[in-house]
Design a protein around this motif. Sequence first.
Motif, PDB file in Angstrom:
ATOM      1  N   ARG A 196     -28.270   9.396  53.118  1.00  0.00           N
ATOM      2  CA  ARG A 196     -27.038   8.259  53.160  1.00  0.00           C
ATOM      3  C   ARG A 196     -26.368   7.948  51.620  1.00  0.00           C
ATOM      4  O   ARG A 196     -25.259   7.140  51.955  1.00  0.00           O
ATOM      5  CB  ARG A 196     -28.889   6.945  53.636  1.00  0.00           C
ATOM      6  CG  ARG A 196     -28.161   7.352  54.506  1.00  0.00           C
ATOM      7  CD  ARG A 196     -29.985   5.800  55.126  1.00  0.00           C
ATOM      8  NE  ARG A 196     -30.050   5.570  56.646  1.00  0.00           N
ATOM      9  CZ  ARG A 196     -30.466   6.251  57.228  1.00  0.00           C
ATOM     10  NH1 ARG A 196     -30.952   7.660  56.270  1.00  0.00           N
ATOM     11  NH2 ARG A 196     -30.698   6.439  58.816  1.00  0.00           N
ATOM     12  N   HIS A 199     -23.582  10.259  51.940  1.00  0.00           N
ATOM     13  CA  HIS A 199     -22.570  10.309  53.034  1.00  0.00           C
ATOM     14  C   HIS A 199     -21.801   9.154  52.321  1.00  0.00           C
ATOM     15  O   HIS A 199     -20.866   8.730  53.127  1.00  0.00           O
ATOM     16  CB  HIS A 199     -23.575   9.195  54.603  1.00  0.00           C
ATOM     17  CG  HIS A 199     -22.129   8.777  55.074  1.00  0.00           C
ATOM     18  ND1 HIS A 199     -22.595   7.174  55.503  1.00  0.00           N
ATOM     19  CD2 HIS A 199     -21.780   9.540  56.681  1.00  0.00           C
ATOM     20  CE1 HIS A 199     -21.599   7.807  56.676  1.00  0.00           C
ATOM     21  NE2 HIS A 199     -21.346   8.315  57.118  1.00  0.00           N
ATOM     22  N   ASP A 200     -22.358   8.019  51.723  1.00  0.00           N
ATOM     23  CA  ASP A 200     -21.577   7.038  51.478  1.00  0.00           C
ATOM     24  C   ASP A 200     -20.426   7.319  50.205  1.00  0.00           C
ATOM     25  O   ASP A 200     -20.117   6.942  49.996  1.00  0.00           O
ATOM     26  CB  ASP A 200     -22.842   5.619  50.765  1.00  0.00           C
ATOM     27  CG  ASP A 200     -23.126   4.958  52.279  1.00  0.00           C
ATOM     28  OD1 ASP A 200     -22.967   4.984  53.535  1.00  0.00           O
ATOM     29  OD2 ASP A 200     -24.785   4.295  51.547  1.00  0.00           O
ATOM     30  N   CYS A 203     -17.732   8.663  51.692  1.00  0.00           N
ATOM     31  CA  CYS A 203     -16.919   7.352  52.005  1.00  0.00           C
ATOM     32  C   CYS A 203     -15.693   7.009  50.835  1.00  0.00           C
ATOM     33  O   CYS A 203     -14.481   6.797  51.584  1.00  0.00           O
ATOM     34  CB  CYS A 203     -17.455   6.493  52.751  1.00  0.00           C
ATOM     35  SG  CYS A 203     -18.457   6.814  53.959  1.00  0.00           S
ATOM     36  N   THR A 208     -11.976  10.099  56.337  1.00  0.00           N
ATOM     37  CA  THR A 208     -12.558   9.657  57.540  1.00  0.00           C
ATOM     38  C   THR A 208     -13.760  10.339  57.660  1.00  0.00           C
ATOM     39  O   THR A 208     -13.270  11.553  56.672  1.00  0.00           O
ATOM     40  CB  THR A 208     -12.082  10.021  58.780  1.00  0.00           C
ATOM     41  OG1 THR A 208     -10.614   9.584  58.879  1.00  0.00           O
ATOM     42  CG2 THR A 208     -12.892   9.642  59.879  1.00  0.00           C
ATOM     43  N   LEU A 210     -17.472  10.631  59.586  1.00  0.00           N
ATOM     44  CA  LEU A 210     -18.213  10.616  60.666  1.00  0.00           C
ATOM     45  C   LEU A 210     -19.707  10.797  60.316  1.00  0.00           C
ATOM     46  O   LEU A 210     -19.669  12.157  60.243  1.00  0.00           O
ATOM     47  CB  LEU A 210     -17.919  10.501  61.913  1.00  0.00           C
ATOM     48  CG  LEU A 210     -16.233  10.039  61.793  1.00  0.00           C
ATOM     49  CD1 LEU A 210     -15.713  11.091  63.617  1.00  0.00           C
ATOM     50  CD2 LEU A 210     -16.170   8.485  62.458  1.00  0.00           C
ATOM     51  N   GLY A 213     -24.524   7.879  62.358  1.00  0.00           N
ATOM     52  CA  GLY A 213     -24.320   6.392  62.856  1.00  0.00           C
ATOM     53  C   GLY A 213     -23.404   6.041  63.790  1.00  0.00           C
ATOM     54  O   GLY A 213     -23.172   5.116  64.094  1.00  0.00           O
ATOM     55  N   TYR A 214     -22.447   6.762  64.127  1.00  0.00           N
ATOM     56  CA  TYR A 214     -21.063   6.574  64.485  1.00  0.00           C
ATOM     57  C   TYR A 214     -21.291   7.083  65.730  1.00  0.00           C
ATOM     58  O   TYR A 214     -21.153   6.161  67.126  1.00  0.00           O
ATOM     59  CB  TYR A 214     -19.908   8.069  64.190  1.00  0.00           C
ATOM     60  CG  TYR A 214     -18.698   7.609  64.671  1.00  0.00           C
ATOM     61  CD1 TYR A 214     -18.013   6.558  64.832  1.00  0.00           C
ATOM     62  CD2 TYR A 214     -17.948   8.699  65.587  1.00  0.00           C
ATOM     63  CE1 TYR A 214     -16.907   6.366  65.623  1.00  0.00           C
ATOM     64  CE2 TYR A 214     -16.607   8.578  65.895  1.00  0.00           C
ATOM     65  CZ  TYR A 214     -15.998   7.126  66.039  1.00  0.00           C
ATOM     66  OH  TYR A 214     -15.506   7.024  66.636  1.00  0.00           O
ATOM     67  N   ASN A 215     -21.824   8.515  66.331  1.00  0.00           N
ATOM     68  CA  ASN A 215     -22.051   8.584  67.655  1.00  0.00           C
ATOM     69  C   ASN A 215     -22.410   9.717  67.920  1.00  0.00           C
ATOM     70  O   ASN A 215     -22.931  10.698  66.579  1.00  0.00           O
ATOM     71  CB  ASN A 215     -20.405   8.669  68.438  1.00  0.00           C
ATOM     72  CG  ASN A 215     -19.721   9.728  68.309  1.00  0.00           C
ATOM     73  OD1 ASN A 215     -20.279  10.022  67.569  1.00  0.00           O
ATOM     74  ND2 ASN A 215     -18.502   9.731  68.520  1.00  0.00           N
ATOM     75  N   PHE A 231     -12.153   5.084  57.628  1.00  0.00           N
ATOM     76  CA  PHE A 231     -12.769   4.538  58.415  1.00  0.00           C
ATOM     77  C   PHE A 231     -13.953   5.294  58.059  1.00  0.00           C
ATOM     78  O   PHE A 231     -14.339   6.684  57.945  1.00  0.00           O
ATOM     79  CB  PHE A 231     -11.832   5.368  59.678  1.00  0.00           C
ATOM     80  CG  PHE A 231     -12.897   5.068  60.998  1.00  0.00           C
ATOM     81  CD1 PHE A 231     -12.524   3.269  61.407  1.00  0.00           C
ATOM     82  CD2 PHE A 231     -13.521   5.966  61.371  1.00  0.00           C
ATOM     83  CE1 PHE A 231     -13.479   3.354  62.629  1.00  0.00           C
ATOM     84  CE2 PHE A 231     -14.789   5.606  62.680  1.00  0.00           C
ATOM     85  CZ  PHE A 231     -13.558   4.469  63.420  1.00  0.00           C
ATOM     86  N   CYS A 232     -15.762   4.774  57.707  1.00  0.00           N
ATOM     87  CA  CYS A 232     -16.450   5.474  57.536  1.00  0.00           C
ATOM     88  C   CYS A 232     -17.421   3.958  58.773  1.00  0.00           C
ATOM     89  O   CYS A 232     -17.800   3.551  58.354  1.00  0.00           O
ATOM     90  CB  CYS A 232     -16.804   4.529  56.419  1.00  0.00           C
ATOM     91  SG  CYS A 232     -18.202   5.396  55.390  1.00  0.00           S
ATOM     92  N   ARG A 233     -18.301   5.942  59.085  1.00  0.00           N
ATOM     93  CA  ARG A 233     -19.206   5.013  60.429  1.00  0.00           C
ATOM     94  C   ARG A 233     -20.159   6.242  59.994  1.00  0.00           C
ATOM     95  O   ARG A 233     -20.683   7.851  59.956  1.00  0.00           O
ATOM     96  CB  ARG A 233     -18.971   5.660  61.764  1.00  0.00           C
ATOM     97  CG  ARG A 233     -17.685   4.178  61.563  1.00  0.00           C
ATOM     98  CD  ARG A 233     -18.294   2.386  61.784  1.00  0.00           C
ATOM     99  NE  ARG A 233     -16.503   1.785  62.435  1.00  0.00           N
ATOM    100  CZ  ARG A 233     -16.010   1.432  61.259  1.00  0.00           C
ATOM    101  NH1 ARG A 233     -16.338   1.272  60.017  1.00  0.00           N
ATOM    102  NH2 ARG A 233     -15.617   0.197  61.864  1.00  0.00           N
TER     103      ARG A 233
END
Length: 233
Positions: A196, A199-200, A203, A208, A210, A213-215, A231-233
């Motif tokens: 995490r 990932h952060d 961002c 962008t 992904l 947590g996005y899909n 765009f950060c997911r």
Amino acid sequence: MRIDTKILLGGLPVVLTLALLSGCIGGQGARDRNESRRPPGRMQSRPAPVPRAISDQQCIADLSARNVQFTPLPDRYYGSGCTTLGTVRLVSLASDSSRMEVTNLGPVTCSMSEGFAGWARFGVDRAARQILGSPVVKIETFGSYNCRNVAGTNRRSGHSTANAIDVSGFVLADGRRVTVLGDWSSGTADEREFLRVVHDSACKRFGTVLGPGYNSAHQNHFHLEATPGHFCR
């Protein structure tokens, strides 16, 4: 026409066949004329190199200054909106005290490579040292360039211009391997925190990002792409 001419050489007659001489001369002249008629393109064994844009030249110099190992690649147009322009192939990245290998990468734009190198050193490696107690020696990816659309749309993916990288896992110097698929939800507390944090951190460097947590399509990797906006997911 054959003309024999006798001359004296050391008192002996010698016959010179002018037809043969003229034939040789004429043959060479014909070859010269034939060479001159060839299209200019056939005279080159390979096309002249196309100079890189000044911005690409500066980017390559910046990569070298960051102690990144890479190979510059030629510009290519594949049609249908797919290109690899101003790209390099990354081999390894610098960390604070060692190097990080990068696997499975094809062409990546130089600007994307520069951001990736900074993220790997200051976002990934330092997080691994602080949270997991060991530096990263390898970043595993699913690749970079791929001439395809964003899933479920008619819009070209950032991969179609070599402007995106899919990161799947990290190998530490102590032998541990932390993957997005295996450890985002099911890893130890430290491994989940590490994923995490990186990932952060991504961002903050890429337009962008992904992840799981996005899909479901991103449950096994982080999609990192150099785009305008955020765009950060």
